[in-house]
Enzyme design. Structure first.
Site, PDB file in Angstrom:
ATOM      1  N   PRO A 139       0.795  -1.242   0.000  1.00  0.00           N
ATOM      2  CG  PRO A 139       0.060  -0.928   2.213  1.00  0.00           C
ATOM      3  CD  PRO A 139       0.786  -1.902   1.322  1.00  0.00           C
ATOM      4  N   GLY A 140       2.152   1.198   0.111  1.00  0.00           N
ATOM      5  CA  GLY A 140       2.939   2.423  -0.065  1.00  0.00           C
ATOM      6  C   GLY A 140       3.854   2.816   1.082  1.00  0.00           C
ATOM      7  CD1 TRP A 172       8.703  -1.000   2.959  1.00  0.00           C
ATOM      8  CD2 TRP A 172      10.249  -1.578   1.431  1.00  0.00           C
ATOM      9  NE1 TRP A 172       9.384  -2.106   3.421  1.00  0.00           N
ATOM     10  CE2 TRP A 172      10.327  -2.487   2.512  1.00  0.00           C
ATOM     11  CE3 TRP A 172      11.098  -1.731   0.342  1.00  0.00           C
ATOM     12  CZ2 TRP A 172      11.243  -3.536   2.531  1.00  0.00           C
ATOM     13  CZ3 TRP A 172      12.010  -2.787   0.359  1.00  0.00           C
ATOM     14  CH2 TRP A 172      12.085  -3.672   1.444  1.00  0.00           C
ATOM     15  CG  ASP A 189       1.625  -3.568  -5.903  1.00  0.00           C
ATOM     16  OD1 ASP A 189       2.397  -3.685  -4.930  1.00  0.00           O
ATOM     17  OD2 ASP A 189       0.762  -4.439  -6.191  1.00  0.00           O
ATOM     18  CG  ASP A 214       4.006  -8.359 -14.184  1.00  0.00           C
ATOM     19  OD1 ASP A 214       5.036  -8.273 -13.477  1.00  0.00           O
ATOM     20  OD2 ASP A 214       3.551  -9.436 -14.613  1.00  0.00           O
ATOM     21  CG  ASP A 218       8.445  -5.578   1.185  1.00  0.00           C
ATOM     22  OD1 ASP A 218       9.068  -6.566   1.600  1.00  0.00           O
ATOM     23  OD2 ASP A 218       7.508  -5.041   1.816  1.00  0.00           O
ATOM     24  CE  LYS A 236       8.487  -9.865   0.909  1.00  0.00           C
ATOM     25  NZ  LYS A 236       7.469  -9.229   1.761  1.00  0.00           N
TER      26      LYS A 236
HETATM   27  N1  SAM Z   1       6.564  -2.629   0.618  1.00  0.00           N
HETATM   28  C1  SAM Z   1       5.099  -2.474   0.615  1.00  0.00           C
HETATM   29  C2  SAM Z   1       4.762  -1.439   1.651  1.00  0.00           C
HETATM   30  O1  SAM Z   1       5.601  -1.153   2.504  1.00  0.00           O
HETATM   31  O2  SAM Z   1       3.662  -0.880   1.609  1.00  0.00           O
HETATM   32  C3  SAM Z   1       4.419  -3.797   0.869  1.00  0.00           C
HETATM   33  C4  SAM Z   1       4.572  -4.760  -0.306  1.00  0.00           C
HETATM   34  S1  SAM Z   1       3.590  -6.229  -0.261  1.00  0.00           S
HETATM   35  C5  SAM Z   1       4.419  -7.196   0.934  1.00  0.00           C
HETATM   36  C6  SAM Z   1       3.989  -7.050  -1.775  1.00  0.00           C
HETATM   37  C7  SAM Z   1       3.380  -6.434  -3.034  1.00  0.00           C
HETATM   38  O3  SAM Z   1       4.014  -6.986  -4.203  1.00  0.00           O
HETATM   39  C8  SAM Z   1       1.891  -6.708  -3.199  1.00  0.00           C
HETATM   40  O4  SAM Z   1       1.185  -5.499  -3.142  1.00  0.00           O
HETATM   41  C9  SAM Z   1       1.795  -7.342  -4.600  1.00  0.00           C
HETATM   42  O5  SAM Z   1       0.672  -6.908  -5.327  1.00  0.00           O
HETATM   43  C10 SAM Z   1       3.081  -6.865  -5.257  1.00  0.00           C
HETATM   44  N2  SAM Z   1       3.503  -7.646  -6.425  1.00  0.00           N
HETATM   45  C11 SAM Z   1       3.600  -8.993  -6.530  1.00  0.00           C
HETATM   46  N3  SAM Z   1       3.994  -9.335  -7.766  1.00  0.00           N
HETATM   47  C12 SAM Z   1       4.182  -8.177  -8.473  1.00  0.00           C
HETATM   48  C13 SAM Z   1       4.592  -7.879  -9.808  1.00  0.00           C
HETATM   49  N4  SAM Z   1       4.905  -8.861 -10.680  1.00  0.00           N
HETATM   50  N5  SAM Z   1       4.661  -6.584 -10.188  1.00  0.00           N
HETATM   51  C14 SAM Z   1       4.344  -5.606  -9.308  1.00  0.00           C
HETATM   52  N6  SAM Z   1       3.960  -5.827  -8.038  1.00  0.00           N
HETATM   53  C15 SAM Z   1       3.873  -7.093  -7.618  1.00  0.00           C
END
Ligand code: SAM
Length: 190
Positions: free
Chosen positions: A33-34, A36, A62, A79, A104, A144
């Site tokens: 959600p934002g 980082w 995202d 993506d 992340d 990560k």
């Molecule tokens: N770092 C974020 C924060 O602090 O708000 C939290 C990130 S969350 C753990 C992981 C995110 O990776 C999810 O919102 C997911 O939709 C996104 N994600 C997964 N695969 C993705 C891709 N291929 N491209 C873009 N985002 C992706």
């Protein structure tokens, strides 16, 4: 005031390794959600809150929607593994380069541990393609991963592209036991 507790992991890593400096350009992969991005906005001074310091920029990507944040430019519903997203970023980045790539990202867990680990490693390996196109020589990447059989393969890939690769396990992610981060510094562009 952070959107998610994950902010504390990045704060902890950045307090120790000082990746995010005023004036730098950052790509935040899997930014929703934002939280980082909130940390990055503060640390690279992308709102210009500190007029005495250089002003950086933050791009967050995202698959999901990311609510607007001052100082950040979000590409929602994209993506990060797709070449069209890379092209879009290239257009937006100052001088077409980023100094830091943060990830992340996590795939939707299937519950099959090995499969999930493998999918995350593949996503991280695709960040090497992104780096090849958009990361400045000398730049850094923080990503990560879930520890497992394929983690050494990811480390190998990072070691080919960066001078220095280390595993970082922030205290804030102790509970999620399989979760760690690779910090890869000093990118060597091929
Ligand atoms: N770092 C974020 C924060 O602090 O708000 C939290 C990130 S969350 C753990 C992981 C995110 O990776 C999810 O919102 C997911 O939709 C996104 N994600 C997964 N695969 C993705 C891709 N291929 N491209 C873009 N985002 C992706």
């Amino acid at each position: 005031h952070f959107r998610c507790r994950s902010a504390f992991k990045l704060l902890e890593i950045d307090d120790r390794y000082r990746l995010l400096k005023p004036g730098l350009s950052v790509i935040d992969c899997g930014a929703a959600p934002g939280a980082w991005s909130q940390v990055a906005v503060q640390r690279v001074n992308s709102t210009g809150e500190r007029p005495d310091l250089a002003r950086g920029c933050v791009f967050g990507i995202d698959l999901l929607h990311i609510a607007p944040l001052q100082g950040a430019h979000f590409l929602s519903n994209r993506d990060i593994t797709s070449p069209s997203t890379h092209a879009e970023l290239q257009e937006l980045l100052p001088q077409a380069y980023a100094d830091v790539i943060l990830s992340d990202m996590a795939p939707n867990a299937t519950g099959l541990r090995e499969l999930d680990q493998e999918r995350l490693v593949c996503m991280c390996l695709s960040l090497l393609e992104l780096a090849e196109k958009l990361l400045r020589p000398g730049g850094s990447l923080l990503c990560k991963y879930w520890d497992g059989a394929l983690a050494p393969k990811l480390r190998e890939g990072l070691t080919r592209a960066f001078q220095d690769v280390k595993t970082v396990k922030p205290k804030a992610s102790r509970k999620e036991s399989a979760e760690s981060y690779f910090l890869a510094r000093t990118f060597r562009k091929t």
